[in-house]
Design a protein around this motif. Structure first.
Motif, short mmCIF file in Angstrom:
data_model
loop_
_atom_site.label_atom_id
_atom_site.label_comp_id
_atom_site.label_asym_id
_atom_site.label_seq_id
_atom_site.Cartn_x
_atom_site.Cartn_y
_atom_site.Cartn_z
N ARG A 139 0.85 -1.19 0.00
CA ARG A 139 0.00 0.00 0.00
C ARG A 139 0.89 1.25 0.00
N SER A 140 0.45 2.29 -0.69
CA SER A 140 1.28 3.48 -0.89
C SER A 140 0.39 4.70 -1.06
N PHE A 141 1.00 5.88 -1.18
CA PHE A 141 0.23 7.07 -1.49
C PHE A 141 -0.53 6.88 -2.80
N THR A 142 0.09 6.20 -3.76
CA THR A 142 -0.54 5.97 -5.07
C THR A 142 -1.80 5.11 -4.93
N THR A 143 -1.72 4.04 -4.15
CA THR A 143 -2.91 3.20 -3.98
C THR A 143 -3.99 3.93 -3.19
N ASP A 144 -3.59 4.77 -2.25
CA ASP A 144 -4.55 5.60 -1.52
C ASP A 144 -5.29 6.54 -2.47
N LEU A 145 -4.54 7.18 -3.38
CA LEU A 145 -5.15 8.13 -4.30
C LEU A 145 -6.06 7.43 -5.31
N PHE A 146 -5.68 6.23 -5.73
CA PHE A 146 -6.56 5.45 -6.61
C PHE A 146 -7.89 5.17 -5.88
N ALA A 147 -7.79 4.71 -4.64
CA ALA A 147 -9.00 4.42 -3.86
C ALA A 147 -9.82 5.69 -3.63
N LEU A 148 -9.14 6.81 -3.43
CA LEU A 148 -9.85 8.08 -3.24
C LEU A 148 -10.63 8.45 -4.51
N GLY A 149 -10.05 8.17 -5.68
CA GLY A 149 -10.79 8.39 -6.92
C GLY A 149 -12.05 7.53 -6.98
N CYS A 150 -11.95 6.29 -6.51
CA CYS A 150 -13.12 5.41 -6.45
C CYS A 150 -14.17 5.96 -5.50
N LEU A 151 -13.72 6.53 -4.39
CA LEU A 151 -14.64 7.11 -3.41
C LEU A 151 -15.37 8.32 -4.02
N ILE A 152 -14.62 9.19 -4.72
CA ILE A 152 -15.24 10.34 -5.36
C ILE A 152 -16.27 9.87 -6.39
N TYR A 153 -15.93 8.79 -7.10
CA TYR A 153 -16.87 8.21 -8.07
C TYR A 153 -18.15 7.75 -7.37
N ARG B 40 -8.70 0.16 -17.80
CA ARG B 40 -10.04 0.39 -18.32
C ARG B 40 -10.97 0.60 -17.14
N PHE B 41 -11.51 1.80 -17.08
CA PHE B 41 -12.30 2.21 -15.92
C PHE B 41 -13.73 2.54 -16.33
N PRO B 42 -14.64 2.61 -15.37
CA PRO B 42 -16.04 2.93 -15.69
C PRO B 42 -16.17 4.29 -16.39
N GLY C 63 -21.00 12.63 -17.55
CA GLY C 63 -22.01 13.30 -16.74
C GLY C 63 -21.63 13.57 -15.31
N LEU C 64 -20.47 13.07 -14.86
CA LEU C 64 -20.06 13.28 -13.48
C LEU C 64 -19.32 14.61 -13.34
N ARG C 65 -19.66 15.35 -12.34
CA ARG C 65 -19.10 16.69 -12.13
C ARG C 65 -17.59 16.67 -11.97
N TYR C 66 -17.08 15.69 -11.25
CA TYR C 66 -15.65 15.67 -10.92
C TYR C 66 -14.90 14.62 -11.73
N ARG C 67 -15.33 14.40 -12.97
CA ARG C 67 -14.76 13.33 -13.77
C ARG C 67 -13.25 13.51 -14.00
N SER C 68 -12.79 14.74 -14.20
CA SER C 68 -11.36 14.93 -14.46
C SER C 68 -10.53 14.58 -13.23
N LEU C 69 -11.04 14.87 -12.04
CA LEU C 69 -10.33 14.52 -10.82
C LEU C 69 -10.27 13.00 -10.64
N TRP D 63 -7.33 7.71 -10.97
CA TRP D 63 -7.27 6.36 -11.52
C TRP D 63 -6.03 6.13 -12.39
N ASN D 64 -5.59 7.16 -13.07
CA ASN D 64 -4.43 7.03 -13.95
C ASN D 64 -3.11 7.40 -13.27
N SER D 65 -3.16 7.59 -11.96
CA SER D 65 -1.97 7.93 -11.16
C SER D 65 -1.29 9.20 -11.66
#
Length: 298
Positions: free
Chosen positions: A184-198, A223-225, A229-235, A240-242
């Motif tokens: 686990r790393s900052f990178t995996t945390d940020l990936f999971a945070l992107g999932c949470l925002i989603y 390959r991600f969902p 239409g999502l407001r924060y799609r760029s974030l 997800w792309n690190s």
């Protein structure tokens, strides 16, 4: 002989949850107690005892880890407050509205509240990372909804302090997990945070309804969902792309996005009271300057 030992419960406590890291209870005074798992092995055979002793060991390590994290972190409004640490475990305030996923499924939530939740989550992770800590289990079950509808990040039982050669005994849930089996790393945390925002944005976890193994394969080839239409799609996409290497980069992008989309903080009455004399002085000075210029031209 029985193969299922009995969980030892504190006297007079109300059960909330049981996990690998420990058992969680609350009393009638609004205090939550998180303790290591302890079993009564009466009537159990040797194999059951050995197996559950190992589970107790993991639980004890996790509770010790969480104590260390709370002793390392300063207080922060986005982090679940630890009221006390003792030999009996950790003590927290009880949040009756429960965890984020449950609240999302049971209530109609406005877009403004969703936006505040995303900011709470980003700020919480940025704060944790700024103190050299990887949470390692970011997900909607580990954010509690407070009475004022703010979010509180909780459960540091599997967290690690960078540079301390710690092993994480937990990981994110399947749909929040990048590179299963990797540290686990900052990178995996940020990936999971992107999932949470989603999930906050859409109301559902990524790839809901798709087999877990298939989700892992899709993540492996990036390959991600759909984010249409999502407001924060760029974030989300950058998580997800690190693209983000630090949580503060995500923090800055969120703040800039809110500002650029008409959600910048407005001046308080106090701020306007200070600004008005400055504007008046500037305008009056401009009038005097123009008048002098016109006299010069004449």
């Amino acid at each position: 002989m029985a193969n299922h030992p009995t969980l030892v419960l504190p006297t007079g406590a109300n059960f909330i949850a049981l996990g690998q890291a420990g058992a969680v209870f609350h009393d009638d005074n609004g205090i939550v107690n998180k303790i290591p798992i302890v079993h009564d092995f009466t009537g159990c055979d040797e194999a059951a005892i050995i197996h559950h002793r190992h589970l107790e060991y993991i639980s004890d390590v996790c509770i010790t880890r969480e104590k260390l994290i709370y002793q390392t972190l300063p207080k922060n409004s986005n982090i679940l407050d630890c009221l006390k640490i003792s030999d009996c475990g950790l003590y927290f305030p009880y949040h009756q509205l429960g965890d984020l996923r449950t609240y999302l499924s049971d209530h109609q939530v406005s877009q403004d509240t969703r936006g505040r939740w995303i900011k709470n989550a980003i700020d919480a992770i940025a704060f944790v990372h700024s103190h050299g800590i990887v949470h390692a289990d970011i997900g909607p079950r580990n954010f509690l909804v407070a009475d004022d509808l703010s979010l509180k990040l909780c459960d540091f039982a599997g967290s690690v302090i960078i540079g301390d050669n710690m092993e994480s005994y937990v990981a994110e849930e399947d749909r929040y997990r990048l590179a299963p089996g990797s540290p686990r790393s900052f990178t995996t945390d940020l990936f999971a945070l992107g999932c949470l925002i989603y999930e906050i944005s859409s109301g559902s976890p990524p790839y809901e309804g798709i087999d877990t193994e298939k989700v892992t394969e899709l993540y492996a080839i990036k390959r991600f969902p759909s984010l249409k239409g999502l407001r924060y799609r760029s974030l989300i996409e950058n998580c997800w792309n690190s693209t983000y290497t630090t949580a503060s980069m995500l923090q800055d992008d969120f703040d800039h996005y809110e500002h650029d989309n008409g959600r910048a903080p407005t001046f308080s009455l106090w701020g306007r009271d200070l600004l008005m004399p400055v504007l008046c002085t500037f305008c009056f000075g401009s009038v005097i300057f123009l008048a002098n210029q016109m006299r010069t031209l004449k």
